[in-house]
Design a protein around this motif. Structure first.
Motif, short mmCIF file in Angstrom:
data_model
loop_
_atom_site.label_atom_id
_atom_site.label_comp_id
_atom_site.label_asym_id
_atom_site.label_seq_id
_atom_site.Cartn_x
_atom_site.Cartn_y
_atom_site.Cartn_z
N UNK A 89 -15.51 -10.99 -7.51
CA UNK A 89 -15.88 -9.97 -6.54
C UNK A 89 -15.54 -10.48 -5.15
N UNK A 90 -15.01 -9.59 -4.36
CA UNK A 90 -14.58 -9.96 -3.02
C UNK A 90 -15.79 -10.02 -2.07
N UNK A 91 -15.78 -11.02 -1.23
CA UNK A 91 -16.84 -11.14 -0.21
C UNK A 91 -16.25 -10.75 1.14
N UNK A 92 -17.00 -9.95 1.85
CA UNK A 92 -16.54 -9.47 3.16
C UNK A 92 -17.29 -10.21 4.27
N UNK A 93 -16.56 -10.43 5.33
CA UNK A 93 -17.19 -11.13 6.46
C UNK A 93 -17.45 -10.18 7.65
N UNK A 94 -16.92 -8.95 7.53
CA UNK A 94 -17.16 -8.00 8.62
C UNK A 94 -17.07 -6.57 8.09
N UNK A 95 -17.63 -5.68 8.88
CA UNK A 95 -17.57 -4.26 8.53
C UNK A 95 -16.14 -3.73 8.65
N UNK A 96 -15.35 -4.33 9.51
CA UNK A 96 -13.95 -3.90 9.66
C UNK A 96 -13.17 -4.11 8.35
N UNK A 97 -13.43 -5.24 7.71
CA UNK A 97 -12.77 -5.50 6.42
C UNK A 97 -13.18 -4.46 5.38
N UNK A 98 -14.46 -4.14 5.37
CA UNK A 98 -14.97 -3.13 4.42
C UNK A 98 -14.32 -1.79 4.71
N UNK A 99 -14.29 -1.39 5.99
CA UNK A 99 -13.67 -0.12 6.37
C UNK A 99 -12.19 -0.07 5.99
N UNK A 100 -11.50 -1.19 6.21
CA UNK A 100 -10.07 -1.24 5.88
C UNK A 100 -9.86 -1.06 4.37
N UNK A 101 -10.65 -1.76 3.57
CA UNK A 101 -10.52 -1.63 2.12
C UNK A 101 -10.90 -0.24 1.64
N UNK A 102 -11.91 0.35 2.27
CA UNK A 102 -12.30 1.72 1.90
C UNK A 102 -11.19 2.72 2.22
N UNK A 103 -10.52 2.53 3.35
CA UNK A 103 -9.39 3.40 3.69
C UNK A 103 -8.26 3.24 2.69
N UNK A 104 -8.00 2.00 2.31
CA UNK A 104 -6.94 1.74 1.32
C UNK A 104 -7.29 2.41 -0.01
N UNK A 105 -8.52 2.26 -0.45
CA UNK A 105 -8.96 2.87 -1.71
C UNK A 105 -8.88 4.40 -1.64
N UNK A 106 -9.25 4.96 -0.50
CA UNK A 106 -9.18 6.41 -0.33
C UNK A 106 -7.73 6.89 -0.43
N UNK A 107 -6.81 6.16 0.23
CA UNK A 107 -5.39 6.53 0.16
C UNK A 107 -4.84 6.37 -1.26
N UNK A 108 -5.24 5.31 -1.94
CA UNK A 108 -4.79 5.13 -3.33
C UNK A 108 -5.31 6.26 -4.22
N UNK A 109 -6.52 6.68 -3.97
CA UNK A 109 -7.10 7.79 -4.72
C UNK A 109 -6.32 9.08 -4.47
N UNK A 110 -5.95 9.34 -3.23
CA UNK A 110 -5.16 10.53 -2.90
C UNK A 110 -3.78 10.47 -3.56
N UNK A 111 -3.17 9.29 -3.56
CA UNK A 111 -1.87 9.14 -4.19
C UNK A 111 -1.98 9.39 -5.69
N UNK A 112 -3.01 8.85 -6.32
CA UNK A 112 -3.20 9.05 -7.76
C UNK A 112 -3.40 10.54 -8.09
N UNK A 113 -4.18 11.23 -7.27
CA UNK A 113 -4.41 12.66 -7.50
C UNK A 113 -3.11 13.44 -7.36
N UNK A 114 -2.29 13.09 -6.37
CA UNK A 114 -1.01 13.78 -6.16
C UNK A 114 -0.06 13.51 -7.33
N UNK A 115 -0.05 12.27 -7.83
CA UNK A 115 0.80 11.95 -8.98
C UNK A 115 0.38 12.74 -10.20
N UNK A 116 -0.91 12.89 -10.42
CA UNK A 116 -1.41 13.69 -11.55
C UNK A 116 -1.02 15.14 -11.37
#
Length: 75
Positions: free
Chosen positions: A1-28
Motif C-alpha cells: 500500500x502506498x503511503x502519502x506524505x501530503x494531500x497534493x500527492x493524494x489529489x494527484x493520484x485521485x486525478x490520475x485514477x479519475x482520468x483512467x476511469x474515464x478512459x476505461x469507460x470510453x474504451x468500453x
C-alpha cells in the motif's frame, strides 16, 4: 500500500485514477459501438458476400493455375 506524505500527492493520484476511469469507460463505449456495428444486418450481409466473392476468386485463380476444368456428366 502506498503511503502519502501530503494531500497534493493524494489529489494527484485521485486525478490520475479519475482520468483512467474515464478512459476505461470510453474504451468500453467504443467497444460496444464497434460490436453493434459489426453485428448489423448490412455488415453481416456484406461480410457474407465478401467471403463468397473471395472464395470464388481463389477457386478461379487455382483452377487457372492448375488448369482444372469443370467436368459435367449426363445420365
Amino acid at each position: 500500500m502506498k503511503e502519502y506524505s501530503s494531500f497534493e500527492e493524494i489529489d494527484r493520484d485521485l486525478k490520475i485514477l479519475k482520468l483512467q476511469n474515464q478512459i476505461d469507460k470510453e474504451e468500453i463505449r467504443l467497444s460496444v459501438q464497434h460490436t453493434k456495428e459489426s453485428l448489423s444486418p448490412i455488415s453481416l450481409i456484406g461480410g457474407i458476400i465478401g467471403s463468397i466473392a473471395q472464395k470464388a476468386f481463389v477457386l478461379k485463380a487455382v483452377s487457372k493455375i492448375f488448369g482444372l476444368k469443370k467436368v459435367i456428366t449426363s445420365t
